[in-house]
Design a protein around this motif. Structure first.
Motif, PDB file in Angstrom:
ATOM      1  N   VAL A  50       1.318  -2.312  -3.035  1.00 22.82           N
ATOM      2  CA  VAL A  50       0.383  -1.828  -4.049  1.00 22.82           C
ATOM      3  C   VAL A  50      -0.876  -2.691  -4.068  1.00 22.82           C
ATOM      4  O   VAL A  50      -1.975  -2.214  -4.324  1.00 22.82           O
ATOM      5  CB  VAL A  50       1.051  -1.801  -5.436  1.00 22.82           C
ATOM      6  N   SER A 106       2.776   5.389  -6.339  1.00 25.48           N
ATOM      7  CA  SER A 106       2.081   6.200  -7.340  1.00 25.48           C
ATOM      8  C   SER A 106       2.529   5.860  -8.748  1.00 25.48           C
ATOM      9  O   SER A 106       1.719   5.834  -9.686  1.00 25.48           O
ATOM     10  CB  SER A 106       2.316   7.688  -7.073  1.00 25.48           C
ATOM     11  N   LYS A 107       3.820   5.588  -8.921  1.00 26.25           N
ATOM     12  CA  LYS A 107       4.332   5.299 -10.259  1.00 26.25           C
ATOM     13  C   LYS A 107       3.698   4.041 -10.837  1.00 26.25           C
ATOM     14  O   LYS A 107       3.366   3.989 -12.019  1.00 26.25           O
ATOM     15  CB  LYS A 107       5.853   5.166 -10.224  1.00 26.25           C
ATOM     16  N   MET A 130       7.662  11.563  -7.565  1.00 28.49           N
ATOM     17  CA  MET A 130       6.614  10.537  -7.536  1.00 28.49           C
ATOM     18  C   MET A 130       7.135   9.289  -6.829  1.00 28.49           C
ATOM     19  O   MET A 130       8.193   8.761  -7.184  1.00 28.49           O
ATOM     20  CB  MET A 130       6.180  10.189  -8.963  1.00 28.49           C
ATOM     21  N   ASN A 131       6.394   8.830  -5.795  1.00 26.10           N
ATOM     22  CA  ASN A 131       6.853   7.650  -5.070  1.00 26.10           C
ATOM     23  C   ASN A 131       6.556   6.377  -5.860  1.00 26.10           C
ATOM     24  O   ASN A 131       5.840   6.381  -6.853  1.00 26.10           O
ATOM     25  CB  ASN A 131       6.225   7.592  -3.669  1.00 26.10           C
ATOM     26  N   THR A 187      -7.109  -1.374 -12.531  1.00 25.18           N
ATOM     27  CA  THR A 187      -5.717  -0.969 -12.395  1.00 25.18           C
ATOM     28  C   THR A 187      -4.916  -2.124 -11.820  1.00 25.18           C
ATOM     29  O   THR A 187      -5.463  -3.163 -11.439  1.00 25.18           O
ATOM     30  CB  THR A 187      -5.572   0.243 -11.463  1.00 25.18           C
ATOM     31  N   LEU A 198       0.778   2.988 -10.423  1.00 24.44           N
ATOM     32  CA  LEU A 198      -0.605   3.254 -10.818  1.00 24.44           C
ATOM     33  C   LEU A 198      -0.699   4.292 -11.927  1.00 24.44           C
ATOM     34  O   LEU A 198      -1.594   4.207 -12.776  1.00 24.44           O
ATOM     35  CB  LEU A 198      -1.407   3.723  -9.601  1.00 24.44           C
ATOM     36  N   GLU A 199       0.207   5.262 -11.949  1.00 25.24           N
ATOM     37  CA  GLU A 199       0.117   6.351 -12.908  1.00 25.24           C
ATOM     38  C   GLU A 199       1.035   6.173 -14.108  1.00 25.24           C
ATOM     39  O   GLU A 199       0.731   6.629 -15.209  1.00 25.24           O
ATOM     40  CB  GLU A 199       0.427   7.680 -12.211  1.00 25.24           C
TER      41      GLU A 199
END
Length: 312
Positions: A102, A5-6, A1-2, A56, A8-9
């Motif tokens: 981001v 992405s981290k 996971m980049n 988010t 957000l997730e």
């Protein structure tokens, strides 16, 4: 996971990694482990607010900050620095998220610009000796007390008798309270930046707490003071109303009628009994002596500020 992405997730993991390896304070020094834990707790609260408003870290805007800071203001006493600490945290976060791609903008910048550290610390509020004694008398159980009154007396007795925080009493389990030992006490587990500790119960608090234990007969792992419906953690509003009702019952009024005033009263009572700043800070679960120094300055015939600051 980049990294993108981290954030957000798995935002909590991304935040802790950033705080541990890249983030720094205004002096460019890395944050201590204690500061990182405190910041992570604040960040988690902010993310929960965003989640509740279907936003988010990449999409939240000024309107989400407005509602978040309104929520912070409602939960904090006037004169505290909680709002500005959150504003600085979110601003620092936004600048980092813009830097790594981001986010495209920082909606927190205007909030930080309008905040300033208070020139003077607010005067700590506490019960004077007469009001303290009236409240100690008020929490004594009475024949025929209904369960609600029994619970409320026990809550106020524990707060006034031990100085634990609102969060600590809300999460306390039945097994943490020991009323039948040679030295009755409450065990407070480690929570965020506060280490675990045992706080001895004063004599005035024991009867109300024994009455509550006998009235409920819960197992040790259950909450000591669950919400009336559903058995979940009691919310801050109910806890605050319980304290306010007790204070009004003894004809005490102050700008802040929250559990904080009982914590300050407990700490000041220990200082009046001759305990050192270090001892009282430890009983409160604090590493810094800042709070206790401010309370010591309110004692009769308090020493000059320099002497107070070094009292141990």
């Amino acid at each position: 996971m980049n990294t993108f992405s981290k954030w957000l997730e798995r935002p909590a993991d991304a935040y802790r990694e950033w705080q541990s390896f890249d983030a720094a304070g205004a002096d460019r020094r890395p944050f201590s482990s204690r500061s990182i834990t405190q910041h992570a707790t604040m960040f988690d609260r902010f993310v929960r607010h965003l989640t509740n408003h279907r936003a988010t870290l990449a999409t939240f805007g000024a309107e989400h900050l407005e509602s978040f800071f309104a929520e912070v203001d409602n939960r904090c006493a006037p004169g505290t620095t909680t709002r500005i600490r959150y504003a600085k945290l979110v601003d620092r976060l936004c600048r980092h998220l813009v830097e790594i791609g981001v986010r495209k903008g920082n909606p927190a910048v205007d909030f930080v610009r309008n905040e300033a550290w208070p020139d003077d610390e607010p005067q700590p509020l506490f019960l004077d000796q007469d009001a303290d004694e009236r409240l100690q008398a008020f929490v004594q159980p009475q024949p025929g007390d209904p369960d609600r009154e029994c619970r409320n007396r026990a809550i106020v007795a524990l707060l006034l008798g031990t100085g634990i925080t609102a969060a600590e009493i809300r999460s306390a389990c039945t097994g943490h309270l020991v009323t039948d030992a040679v030295r009755p006490h409450v065990f407070v587990p480690k929570r965020v930046a506060r280490d675990e500790r045992k706080v001895t119960l004063p004599g005035f608090a024991v009867p109300a707490l024994k009455a509550w234990r006998q009235a409920t007969l819960r197992d040790d792992d259950s909450l000591l003071f669950p919400a009336p419906r559903g058995g979940k953690v009691m919310n801050d509003m109910l806890l605050g109303l319980t304290v306010r009702d007790a204070l009004e019952a003894i004809d005490f009024n102050a700008p802040d009628m929250s559990p904080r005033i009982l914590r300050n009263t407990y700490a000041r009572r220990q200082l009046l009994a001759g305990r050192s700043n270090e001892d009282v800070s430890r009983l409160l679960g604090l590493v810094s002596q800042r709070t206790v120094i401010r309370l010591r300055a309110t004692l009769p015939n308090a020493a000059d500020p320099l002497s107070v600051a070094h009292a141990t």
